[in-house]
Design a protein around this motif. Sequence first.
Motif, PDB file in Angstrom:
ATOM      1  N   ASN A  97      -3.663  47.430  25.043  1.00 47.69           N
ATOM      2  CA  ASN A  97      -2.761  48.264  24.238  1.00 47.69           C
ATOM      3  C   ASN A  97      -2.925  49.766  24.473  1.00 47.69           C
ATOM      4  O   ASN A  97      -1.967  50.517  24.358  1.00 47.69           O
ATOM      5  CB  ASN A  97      -2.954  47.975  22.745  1.00 47.69           C
ATOM      6  CG  ASN A  97      -2.515  46.582  22.391  1.00 47.69           C
ATOM      7  OD1 ASN A  97      -1.535  46.084  22.907  1.00 47.69           O
ATOM      8  ND2 ASN A  97      -3.262  45.935  21.515  1.00 47.69           N
ATOM      9  N   ILE A 156     -12.811  42.877  20.721  1.00 47.77           N
ATOM     10  CA  ILE A 156     -12.188  44.135  20.310  1.00 47.77           C
ATOM     11  C   ILE A 156     -11.780  44.989  21.509  1.00 47.77           C
ATOM     12  O   ILE A 156     -10.639  45.426  21.622  1.00 47.77           O
ATOM     13  CB  ILE A 156     -13.135  44.920  19.380  1.00 47.77           C
ATOM     14  CG1 ILE A 156     -13.349  44.124  18.089  1.00 47.77           C
ATOM     15  CG2 ILE A 156     -12.573  46.305  19.068  1.00 47.77           C
ATOM     16  CD1 ILE A 156     -14.443  44.649  17.203  1.00 47.77           C
ATOM     17  N   GLN A 179      -6.578  38.376  29.460  1.00 47.49           N
ATOM     18  CA  GLN A 179      -5.954  37.416  28.534  1.00 47.49           C
ATOM     19  C   GLN A 179      -6.868  36.275  28.359  1.00 47.49           C
ATOM     20  O   GLN A 179      -7.123  35.363  28.801  1.00 47.49           O
ATOM     21  CB  GLN A 179      -4.593  36.969  29.024  1.00 47.49           C
ATOM     22  CG  GLN A 179      -3.514  37.940  28.684  1.00 47.49           C
ATOM     23  CD  GLN A 179      -3.418  39.127  29.613  1.00 47.49           C
ATOM     24  OE1 GLN A 179      -4.148  39.259  30.574  1.00 47.49           O
ATOM     25  NE2 GLN A 179      -2.556  40.032  29.298  1.00 47.49           N
ATOM     26  N   LEU A 185      -9.777  42.448  24.654  1.00 49.69           N
ATOM     27  CA  LEU A 185      -8.550  41.744  24.282  1.00 49.69           C
ATOM     28  C   LEU A 185      -7.573  42.582  23.468  1.00 49.69           C
ATOM     29  O   LEU A 185      -6.369  42.329  23.497  1.00 49.69           O
ATOM     30  CB  LEU A 185      -8.889  40.466  23.495  1.00 49.69           C
ATOM     31  CG  LEU A 185      -9.618  39.384  24.273  1.00 49.69           C
ATOM     32  CD1 LEU A 185      -9.890  38.194  23.384  1.00 49.69           C
ATOM     33  CD2 LEU A 185      -8.825  38.958  25.497  1.00 49.69           C
ATOM     34  N   TRP A 186      -8.071  43.563  22.729  1.00 47.19           N
ATOM     35  CA  TRP A 186      -7.173  44.335  21.875  1.00 47.19           C
ATOM     36  C   TRP A 186      -6.950  45.760  22.385  1.00 47.19           C
ATOM     37  O   TRP A 186      -5.821  46.174  22.621  1.00 47.19           O
ATOM     38  CB  TRP A 186      -7.715  44.356  20.442  1.00 47.19           C
ATOM     39  CG  TRP A 186      -6.832  45.096  19.494  1.00 47.19           C
ATOM     40  CD1 TRP A 186      -5.501  44.863  19.237  1.00 47.19           C
ATOM     41  CD2 TRP A 186      -7.195  46.220  18.710  1.00 47.19           C
ATOM     42  NE1 TRP A 186      -5.025  45.764  18.326  1.00 47.19           N
ATOM     43  CE2 TRP A 186      -6.057  46.614  17.974  1.00 47.19           C
ATOM     44  CE3 TRP A 186      -8.373  46.921  18.538  1.00 47.19           C
ATOM     45  CZ2 TRP A 186      -6.068  47.680  17.103  1.00 47.19           C
ATOM     46  CZ3 TRP A 186      -8.385  47.984  17.661  1.00 47.19           C
ATOM     47  CH2 TRP A 186      -7.244  48.346  16.951  1.00 47.19           C
TER      48      TRP A 186
END
Length: 115
Positions: free
Chosen positions: A55, A47, A115, A50-51
């Motif tokens: 962002n 969470i 990544q 990576l997310w």
Amino acid sequence: MASAVVLAVKFVYTAVILFGALGLFGHFSPANILITSAVLAVLLYAIGDLWVLPNYGVWSATVVDVLLVGLIIWATELILIGLGVPILNLAAALGVIAAAEHLFHLYLSKADLQQ
């Protein structure tokens, strides 16, 4: 390969912090702390790293991770031992993990390893 390294590093520093905050001062078993560390490492990586980190940035990822850490520690210890975590132990773990996560997010964003 980079994901395995990131997960391993995250698991190790999370386990060390939890052993200090929960094991030494909270009398939680090593097995419970390792289970909690594994759950934390996987969920925080999926969470937060990576997310949220790519962002929304470092600060947002740190805030989300701290909220997740509090919830996950409370929930896993409640499930594993049936008792809540004392608030001072939880606060100590959250404070140290917040600092570690922030530094780790800074490293990941500079090294471009998320990544």
